[in-house]
Motif scaffolding. Structure first.
Motif, PDB file in Angstrom:
ATOM      1  N   UNK A 205       0.812  -1.221   0.000  1.00 41.15           N
ATOM      2  CA  UNK A 205       0.000   0.000   0.000  1.00 41.15           C
ATOM      3  C   UNK A 205       0.846   1.272   0.000  1.00 41.15           C
ATOM      4  N   UNK A 206       2.140   1.160   0.270  1.00 48.44           N
ATOM      5  CA  UNK A 206       3.004   2.337   0.190  1.00 48.44           C
ATOM      6  C   UNK A 206       3.214   2.784  -1.254  1.00 48.44           C
ATOM      7  N   UNK A 207       3.654   1.906  -2.180  1.00 45.81           N
ATOM      8  CA  UNK A 207       3.751   2.362  -3.578  1.00 45.81           C
ATOM      9  C   UNK A 207       2.393   2.679  -4.192  1.00 45.81           C
ATOM     10  N   UNK A 208       1.348   1.997  -3.761  1.00 47.22           N
ATOM     11  CA  UNK A 208       0.021   2.325  -4.275  1.00 47.22           C
ATOM     12  C   UNK A 208      -0.377   3.748  -3.876  1.00 47.22           C
ATOM     13  N   UNK A 209      -0.020   4.148  -2.670  1.00 48.90           N
ATOM     14  CA  UNK A 209      -0.280   5.517  -2.238  1.00 48.90           C
ATOM     15  C   UNK A 209       0.527   6.506  -3.064  1.00 48.90           C
ATOM     16  N   UNK A 210       1.778   6.171  -3.351  1.00 49.74           N
ATOM     17  CA  UNK A 210       2.647   7.080  -4.108  1.00 49.74           C
ATOM     18  C   UNK A 210       2.191   7.246  -5.558  1.00 49.74           C
TER      19      UNK A 210
ATOM     20  N   UNK B 224      -3.228   5.161   5.113  1.00 46.47           N
ATOM     21  CA  UNK B 224      -2.735   6.236   4.244  1.00 46.47           C
ATOM     22  C   UNK B 224      -3.261   6.065   2.821  1.00 46.47           C
ATOM     23  N   UNK B 225      -3.335   4.824   2.342  1.00 47.65           N
ATOM     24  CA  UNK B 225      -3.840   4.588   0.986  1.00 47.65           C
ATOM     25  C   UNK B 225      -5.323   4.944   0.890  1.00 47.65           C
ATOM     26  N   UNK B 226      -6.114   4.588   1.894  1.00 48.00           N
ATOM     27  CA  UNK B 226      -7.534   4.904   1.857  1.00 48.00           C
ATOM     28  C   UNK B 226      -7.765   6.411   1.816  1.00 48.00           C
TER      29      UNK B 226
ATOM     30  N   UNK C 167       6.800  -3.684  -4.077  1.00 46.36           N
ATOM     31  CA  UNK C 167       7.715  -2.538  -3.978  1.00 46.36           C
ATOM     32  C   UNK C 167       7.396  -1.459  -5.005  1.00 46.36           C
ATOM     33  N   UNK C 168       6.410  -1.718  -5.854  1.00 41.92           N
ATOM     34  CA  UNK C 168       6.066  -0.772  -6.896  1.00 41.92           C
ATOM     35  C   UNK C 168       6.880  -0.937  -8.157  1.00 41.92           C
TER      36      UNK C 168
END
Length: 468
Positions: A176-181, A222-224, A451-452
């Motif tokens: 969800x970190x790369x998805x947020x980015x 954070x993604x939501x 990892x995106x």
């Protein structure tokens, strides 16, 4: 001036926009939380969210959940005019509503970024602001903007006490970190967005508690906040594994879905379910319900009455496709459409319903159609050939299966229509990038790992989708 809501006047903006009535909640025993949970929530505190729901040109939905009863509202202003602050109506979260609120921001301007601050009991929630971006007006004014949509399915979150013994089935939560980015314009959840456990499914109360537990999962928050979210379901967030129309708690499952997801609509007034249409510039997403009307998999494939989507929903889909003016008409469901090697739950197990739709699609020569699916715990791109029709060969149908986000990956099968190099057997998410103008408008599909990092890309032109 904001004012406190009550359930009698809630249908314009709030919780009753989902079609859930007070009587249905109480009579169905939907959320009998412990009495202590109904006590006032601490000021400035959320249990989960805020989450962006569907965002249009002149309005947007923000979902949130408090740890107990509370009064909530959103303060918002354009990012370049922060002194022009406004507030939504005040909403009371209650046990009957699982302490959830669907807060509508209306009278917004198209193509504007809004800074949004949630308040609980008149105190701001620290570090939980979000940026809501309304869609631009473009029709009759210029080309459709470039935009990005994310997709994925099968988000298993470990809960050891209720999980089966052994190694945890879920993982890869860093995805969800790369998805947020990505700063995408929309996320389409393709089902199995959570997994009911066996103990959960013994009662509606257990199902409610699973939603409450999983939505508060910290790596998701954070993604939501970052991206508008819409969803459909598959078996595991509808009921038991491979569940179908006979599931006795399906009404409760539908109420939970409406409570925890902020789609623009859910089914039709006389046709229940989670299906809906979501528009993002020159793409229409037709989000289907593959569970509510589904016949049991064990029914004979040759049975003319065997359906996965059902006549009413398919009639809606046909009319919606005929009405659509979008360049890209994307049909999404939890299970696969065109993997004929699927020995389990694909549309290939419902061959008459599928054949009737494909025949209709060719008869009406609908351009721009492609498909999204999840479920299979692996990702692949399918190119499904179609026969000659009316003296020419119709364009092949593309299906992008994207799975899993967090569940255990699978090895895949020997699907003969899989495009080489597109099988991914690790956790991943999908990206759809719409770019270009006029006849050069294209859609790039991509799969990225936790990892995106990009695993593969595939470019689709308008000509590939039957536009001339």
């Amino acid at each position: 001036m904001p004012h406190s809501n009550d359930l009698a006047s809630a249908d314009r903006r709030g919780f009753l926009r989902t079609g859930i009535t007070t009587g249905a909640l109480i009579a169905g025993g939907i959320w009998p939380f412990p009495a202590a949970w109904a006590q006032p929530a601490p000021s400035g505190t959320l249990h989960a969210g805020p989450m962006q729901g569907y965002v249009a040109s002149r309005s947007g939905i923000v979902w949130l959940q408090t740890p107990g009863a509370a009064e909530v509202f959103i303060e918002y202003a354009p990012t370049d005019k922060r002194d022009e602050k406004r507030r939504t109506d005040i909403w009371k979260t209650t046990a009957e509503q699982a302490f959830c609120a669907h807060i509508v921001l209306d009278d917004l301007e198209p193509g504007v970024n809004y800074h949004c601050q949630p308040y609980v009991n008149n105190e701001p929630v620290a570090d939980k602001t979000l940026l809501l971006r309304t869609q631009k007006i473009w029709l009759f004014r210029g080309p459709a903007p470039d935009f990005t949509v994310l997709t994925g399915s099968c988000a298993y979150i470990n809960d050891p006490f209720y999980d089966r013994p052994g190694k945890g089935y879920g993982g890869g939560y860093e995805i969800y970190e790369p998805m947020t980015r990505e700063r995408a314009d929309l996320m389409v959840w393709l089902g199995d967005n959570l997994y009911f456990r066996e103990a959960d499914l013994l009662s509606p109360e257990g199902m409610s508690l699973r939603y409450r537990h999983d939505r508060a999962f910290k790596p998701l928050q954070a993604f939501l906040r970052s991206t508008p979210q819409v969803a459909i379901w598959d078996d595991h967030d509808y009921g038991p594994n491979d569940s179908e129309m006979s599931f006795p708690f399906k009404g409760h499952a539908l109420n939970l879905f409406k409570t925890y997801w902020a789609n623009p609509s859910y089914g039709l007034p006389d046709t229940p379910g989670v299906f809906t249409k979501v528009s993002q510039y020159d793409a229409d997403f037709f989000l289907l319900d593959d569970r509510w009307y589904r016949d049991a998999d064990r029914t004979s494939p040759g049975d003319r009455g065997k359906v996965m989507f059902g006549p009413a929903q398919m009639n809606w889909l046909r009319n919606a496709l005929l009405f659509s003016k979008a360049k890209f008409k994307i049909i999404a469901a939890g299970g696969q459409f065109f993997n004929d090697e699927d020995a389990y739950e694909g549309w290939n197990q419902y061959p008459i319903e599928r054949a009737e739709f494909l025949g209709w699609l060719q008869e009406y020569q609908i351009p721009g159609v492609l498909f999204l699916s999840g479920d299979r715990h692996m990702t692949e791109l399918i190119q499904y050939p179609r026969p000659h029709y009316g003296g020419k060969r119709d364009y092949p149908l593309i299906e992008f299966t994207s799975s899993p986000l967090n569940s255990g990956p699978a090895k895949g099968d020997d699907d003969p229509n899989r495009l080489p190099g597109t099988l991914v057997t690790e956790r991943n998410y999908g990206v759809l990038k719409f770019t270009g103008t006029g006849k050069d408008r294209t859609l790039e599909l991509a799969t990225k790992d936790v990892r995106g990092q990009t695993k593969w890309t595939h470019r689709i032109t308008l000509a590939d989708l039957g536009w001339t």
